[in-house]
Design a protein around this motif. Sequence first.
Motif, PDB file in Angstrom:
ATOM      1  N   GLY A  15      23.293  12.303  69.978  1.00 19.26           N
ATOM      2  CA  GLY A  15      21.862  12.050  69.890  1.00 19.26           C
ATOM      3  C   GLY A  15      21.002  13.190  70.382  1.00 19.26           C
ATOM      4  N   ARG A  16      21.523  14.429  70.272  1.00 18.98           N
ATOM      5  CA  ARG A  16      20.772  15.593  70.743  1.00 18.98           C
ATOM      6  C   ARG A  16      20.172  16.351  69.566  1.00 18.98           C
ATOM      7  NH1 ARG A  16      25.549  17.400  74.637  1.00 18.98           N
ATOM      8  NH2 ARG A  16      26.077  18.719  72.841  1.00 18.98           N
ATOM      9  N   PRO A  17      19.119  17.151  69.818  1.00 14.38           N
ATOM     10  CA  PRO A  17      18.595  18.010  68.750  1.00 14.38           C
ATOM     11  C   PRO A  17      19.667  18.996  68.295  1.00 14.38           C
ATOM     12  CG  PRO A  17      17.072  17.905  70.606  1.00 14.38           C
ATOM     13  CD  PRO A  17      18.340  17.259  71.064  1.00 14.38           C
ATOM     14  N   THR A  18      19.690  19.290  67.012  1.00 15.72           N
ATOM     15  CA  THR A  18      20.664  20.227  66.466  1.00 15.72           C
ATOM     16  C   THR A  18      20.062  21.627  66.376  1.00 15.72           C
ATOM     17  OG1 THR A  18      20.037  20.038  64.137  1.00 15.72           O
ATOM     18  CG2 THR A  18      21.513  18.328  65.015  1.00 15.72           C
ATOM     19  N   GLU A  19      20.881  22.577  65.916  1.00 19.42           N
ATOM     20  CA  GLU A  19      20.427  23.953  65.722  1.00 19.42           C
ATOM     21  C   GLU A  19      20.064  24.220  64.265  1.00 19.42           C
ATOM     22  OE1 GLU A  19      22.528  26.710  68.967  1.00 19.42           O
ATOM     23  OE2 GLU A  19      23.959  25.821  67.573  1.00 19.42           O
ATOM     24  N   ILE A  20      19.705  23.181  63.523  1.00 15.51           N
ATOM     25  CA  ILE A  20      19.399  23.360  62.105  1.00 15.51           C
ATOM     26  C   ILE A  20      18.261  24.361  61.912  1.00 15.51           C
ATOM     27  CG2 ILE A  20      17.752  21.429  61.938  1.00 15.51           C
ATOM     28  CD1 ILE A  20      20.463  22.291  59.325  1.00 15.51           C
ATOM     29  N   PRO A  76      16.442  26.032  47.454  1.00 14.40           N
ATOM     30  CA  PRO A  76      16.336  24.567  47.391  1.00 14.40           C
ATOM     31  C   PRO A  76      17.494  23.834  48.058  1.00 14.40           C
ATOM     32  CG  PRO A  76      16.949  25.475  45.259  1.00 14.40           C
ATOM     33  CD  PRO A  76      16.566  26.641  46.117  1.00 14.40           C
ATOM     34  N   THR A  77      18.706  24.372  47.973  1.00 20.89           N
ATOM     35  CA  THR A  77      19.851  23.684  48.574  1.00 20.89           C
ATOM     36  C   THR A  77      19.748  23.729  50.090  1.00 20.89           C
ATOM     37  OG1 THR A  77      21.191  24.419  46.702  1.00 20.89           O
ATOM     38  CG2 THR A  77      22.363  23.510  48.596  1.00 20.89           C
ATOM     39  N   VAL A  78      19.433  24.889  50.622  1.00 22.03           N
ATOM     40  CA  VAL A  78      19.273  25.025  52.072  1.00 22.03           C
ATOM     41  C   VAL A  78      18.156  24.109  52.562  1.00 22.03           C
ATOM     42  CG1 VAL A  78      18.658  26.619  53.934  1.00 22.03           C
ATOM     43  CG2 VAL A  78      20.182  27.373  52.109  1.00 22.03           C
ATOM     44  N   ARG A  79      17.081  24.035  51.815  1.00 22.54           N
ATOM     45  CA  ARG A  79      15.939  23.196  52.213  1.00 22.54           C
ATOM     46  C   ARG A  79      16.333  21.718  52.216  1.00 22.54           C
ATOM     47  NH1 ARG A  79      11.082  24.881  52.718  1.00 22.54           N
ATOM     48  NH2 ARG A  79      11.495  26.733  51.421  1.00 22.54           N
ATOM     49  N   ARG A  80      17.070  21.280  51.207  1.00 25.25           N
ATOM     50  CA  ARG A  80      17.503  19.887  51.104  1.00 25.25           C
ATOM     51  C   ARG A  80      18.422  19.512  52.273  1.00 25.25           C
ATOM     52  NH1 ARG A  80      17.602  14.515  49.718  1.00 25.25           N
ATOM     53  NH2 ARG A  80      19.654  13.847  49.015  1.00 25.25           N
ATOM     54  N   ILE A  81      19.362  20.377  52.592  1.00 18.47           N
ATOM     55  CA  ILE A  81      20.303  20.082  53.665  1.00 18.47           C
ATOM     56  C   ILE A  81      19.590  20.065  55.009  1.00 18.47           C
ATOM     57  CG2 ILE A  81      22.303  21.031  54.907  1.00 18.47           C
ATOM     58  CD1 ILE A  81      23.287  21.907  52.049  1.00 18.47           C
ATOM     59  N   SER A  82      18.655  20.974  55.202  1.00 17.44           N
ATOM     60  CA  SER A  82      17.859  20.983  56.422  1.00 17.44           C
ATOM     61  C   SER A  82      17.126  19.653  56.585  1.00 17.44           C
ATOM     62  CB  SER A  82      16.868  22.145  56.395  1.00 17.44           C
ATOM     63  OG  SER A  82      16.071  22.153  57.557  1.00 17.44           O
ATOM     64  N   ALA A  83      16.547  19.152  55.504  1.00 13.20           N
ATOM     65  CA  ALA A  83      15.813  17.886  55.568  1.00 13.20           C
ATOM     66  C   ALA A  83      16.738  16.717  55.903  1.00 13.20           C
ATOM     67  CB  ALA A  83      15.095  17.637  54.245  1.00 13.20           C
ATOM     68  N   LEU A  84      17.947  16.722  55.344  1.00 13.77           N
ATOM     69  CA  LEU A  84      18.897  15.637  55.620  1.00 13.77           C
ATOM     70  C   LEU A  84      19.328  15.636  57.087  1.00 13.77           C
ATOM     71  CD1 LEU A  84      21.134  15.823  52.419  1.00 13.77           C
ATOM     72  CD2 LEU A  84      19.627  13.935  53.072  1.00 13.77           C
ATOM     73  N   VAL A  85      19.539  16.813  57.656  1.00  4.35           N
ATOM     74  CA  VAL A  85      19.916  16.874  59.067  1.00  4.35           C
ATOM     75  C   VAL A  85      18.749  16.441  59.942  1.00  4.35           C
ATOM     76  CG1 VAL A  85      20.608  18.395  60.954  1.00  4.35           C
ATOM     77  CG2 VAL A  85      21.697  18.610  58.718  1.00  4.35           C
ATOM     78  N   ARG A  86      17.548  16.856  59.590  1.00  2.00           N
ATOM     79  CA  ARG A  86      16.371  16.419  60.356  1.00  2.00           C
ATOM     80  C   ARG A  86      16.248  14.890  60.336  1.00  2.00           C
ATOM     81  NH1 ARG A  86      14.980  20.508  63.668  1.00  2.00           N
ATOM     82  NH2 ARG A  86      14.174  22.363  62.593  1.00  2.00           N
ATOM     83  N   ALA A  87      16.520  14.292  59.186  1.00  2.00           N
ATOM     84  CA  ALA A  87      16.464  12.839  59.087  1.00  2.00           C
ATOM     85  C   ALA A  87      17.527  12.189  59.965  1.00  2.00           C
ATOM     86  CB  ALA A  87      16.638  12.405  57.628  1.00  2.00           C
ATOM     87  N   ALA A  88      18.728  12.753  59.972  1.00  2.00           N
ATOM     88  CA  ALA A  88      19.799  12.215  60.810  1.00  2.00           C
ATOM     89  C   ALA A  88      19.457  12.358  62.295  1.00  2.00           C
ATOM     90  CB  ALA A  88      21.121  12.919  60.497  1.00  2.00           C
ATOM     91  N   GLU A  89      18.823  13.472  62.652  1.00  2.00           N
ATOM     92  CA  GLU A  89      18.368  13.655  64.034  1.00  2.00           C
ATOM     93  C   GLU A  89      17.405  12.538  64.433  1.00  2.00           C
ATOM     94  OE1 GLU A  89      18.136  18.374  65.192  1.00  2.00           O
ATOM     95  OE2 GLU A  89      16.524  17.530  64.006  1.00  2.00           O
ATOM     96  N   ALA A  90      16.467  12.252  63.553  1.00  2.00           N
ATOM     97  CA  ALA A  90      15.441  11.253  63.859  1.00  2.00           C
ATOM     98  C   ALA A  90      16.038   9.859  64.011  1.00  2.00           C
ATOM     99  CB  ALA A  90      14.371  11.254  62.762  1.00  2.00           C
ATOM    100  N   GLU A  91      17.067   9.562  63.239  1.00  2.00           N
ATOM    101  CA  GLU A  91      17.676   8.227  63.301  1.00  2.00           C
ATOM    102  C   GLU A  91      18.529   8.032  64.541  1.00  2.00           C
ATOM    103  OE1 GLU A  91      19.794   7.807  59.672  1.00  2.00           O
ATOM    104  OE2 GLU A  91      17.977   7.629  58.440  1.00  2.00           O
ATOM    105  N   ARG A  92      19.082   9.145  65.095  1.00  2.00           N
ATOM    106  CA  ARG A  92      19.883   9.101  66.322  1.00  2.00           C
ATOM    107  C   ARG A  92      21.053   8.129  66.212  1.00  2.00           C
ATOM    108  NH1 ARG A  92      17.270  11.608  70.584  1.00  2.00           N
ATOM    109  NH2 ARG A  92      18.484  10.420  72.102  1.00  2.00           N
ATOM    110  N   LEU A  93      21.702   8.105  65.076  1.00  2.00           N
ATOM    111  CA  LEU A  93      22.840   7.209  64.836  1.00  2.00           C
ATOM    112  C   LEU A  93      24.135   7.987  64.617  1.00  2.00           C
ATOM    113  CD1 LEU A  93      21.143   4.614  62.442  1.00  2.00           C
ATOM    114  CD2 LEU A  93      21.657   4.330  64.888  1.00  2.00           C
ATOM    115  N   GLY A  94      24.139   9.264  64.935  1.00  2.00           N
ATOM    116  CA  GLY A  94      25.321  10.084  64.710  1.00  2.00           C
ATOM    117  C   GLY A  94      25.368  10.594  63.280  1.00  2.00           C
ATOM    118  N   SER A  95      26.536  11.042  62.866  1.00  2.00           N
ATOM    119  CA  SER A  95      26.691  11.543  61.500  1.00  2.00           C
ATOM    120  C   SER A  95      26.444  10.422  60.505  1.00  2.00           C
ATOM    121  CB  SER A  95      28.108  12.095  61.299  1.00  2.00           C
ATOM    122  OG  SER A  95      28.342  12.350  59.928  1.00  2.00           O
ATOM    123  N   PRO A  96      25.671  10.695  59.442  1.00  2.00           N
ATOM    124  CA  PRO A  96      25.441   9.647  58.432  1.00  2.00           C
ATOM    125  C   PRO A  96      26.644   9.410  57.530  1.00  2.00           C
ATOM    126  CG  PRO A  96      24.319  11.674  57.803  1.00  2.00           C
ATOM    127  CD  PRO A  96      24.859  11.898  59.192  1.00  2.00           C
ATOM    128  N   GLY A  97      27.667  10.272  57.615  1.00  2.00           N
ATOM    129  CA  GLY A  97      28.874  10.076  56.813  1.00  2.00           C
ATOM    130  C   GLY A  97      28.615  10.119  55.318  1.00  2.00           C
TER     131      GLY A  97
END
Length: 343
Positions: A282-287, A306-327
């Motif tokens: 549940g910590r901030p990442t280095e994205i 676009p690919t880098v931007r999409r992946i960055s957004a997905l990690v930011r979303a996972a950070e916000a949810e604080r539920l671990g890896s979304p798998g």
Amino acid sequence: MANSEKRIVIAGAGSIGCYAGGCLALAGRRVVLLARPRVEAALRQGGLRVSDLDGRDRLIKPDALAVTTDPAAALPEADVILVTVKSGATQDMAALIKTHARPDAVVVSLQNGVDNADRLRAALGRQTVLAGMVPFNVVQSADGELPLRVHRASDGKVMVEDAGLAGLLDVEGLAVQAHMKAVLWGKLLMNLNNALVALSGLPLATELADRRWRLILADQIDEALRAMKASGVEPARIAGLRPALLPKVLRLPDWLFKLLARRMLAIDPEARSSMWDDLRRGRPTEIGDLQGAVLRLAEKAGTPAPTVRRISALVRAAEAERLGSPGLPPEKVVAPPAGRRST
């Protein structure tokens, strides 16, 4: 001053910091671990177990470790300060160093990303700050497991800017040599995979063995290389390959990739990315310092990412949810362009 007399402070003794500090302490270096309370308590209770994929498995007993949570106790006597905090904590650590360390102490950034040494230099003024690079993964044992274990799960030499300092730090289990700035950019290309491991929840070796994930990594690297070329940045070789060849190798069929990329796949089955561990805890990442560095370079250069931007957004979303890896499966991360086979 002889190497055996220099005091080394590990400023941020997490997984990488404990591994480096443990190897240095085992080699007789004078090392102080500046750690979080959780890590300090574990080390004081059970000591530190340092292991690696080469078969070493060594234990440092609690009474043989110098560990503290107090920067005022660790930093004033430091000759060398190895900064191993996550990128997001760089400014806070710089403030502590500026407050407590001697002005002649040498500061070394052993962090992910390409900007941390510059941030430390800007914050510390005239103090000597050197860039460094850690190429390998370190896996830390689960909370509560004693002794605390840090396991180097992949291979590679740590690189620092100064040859004399490399001699101080080059010990058994921690190979160190001098390097140039290009190595940081080369490492960044492969570090773009950290986010894919975090999003998938898979071990690194399993994820890299799956072409569907490698296609996504190859797309990210292509976008990064375009931005670097437009900006005049020349990254160093990765796993012996010229950077321009890396996306081509990653896109090979699984059977051929496994045959030709043995060096890249020489990874312990336990290895995951630190970004996966950040999501788990549940910590901030280095994205922002990995994919974010590419996005900043691409924006400045006017190249698409676009690919880098999409992946960055997905990690930011996972950070916000604080539920671990979304798998996530690869199809949920980036759909392959029409006409490309994903298996």
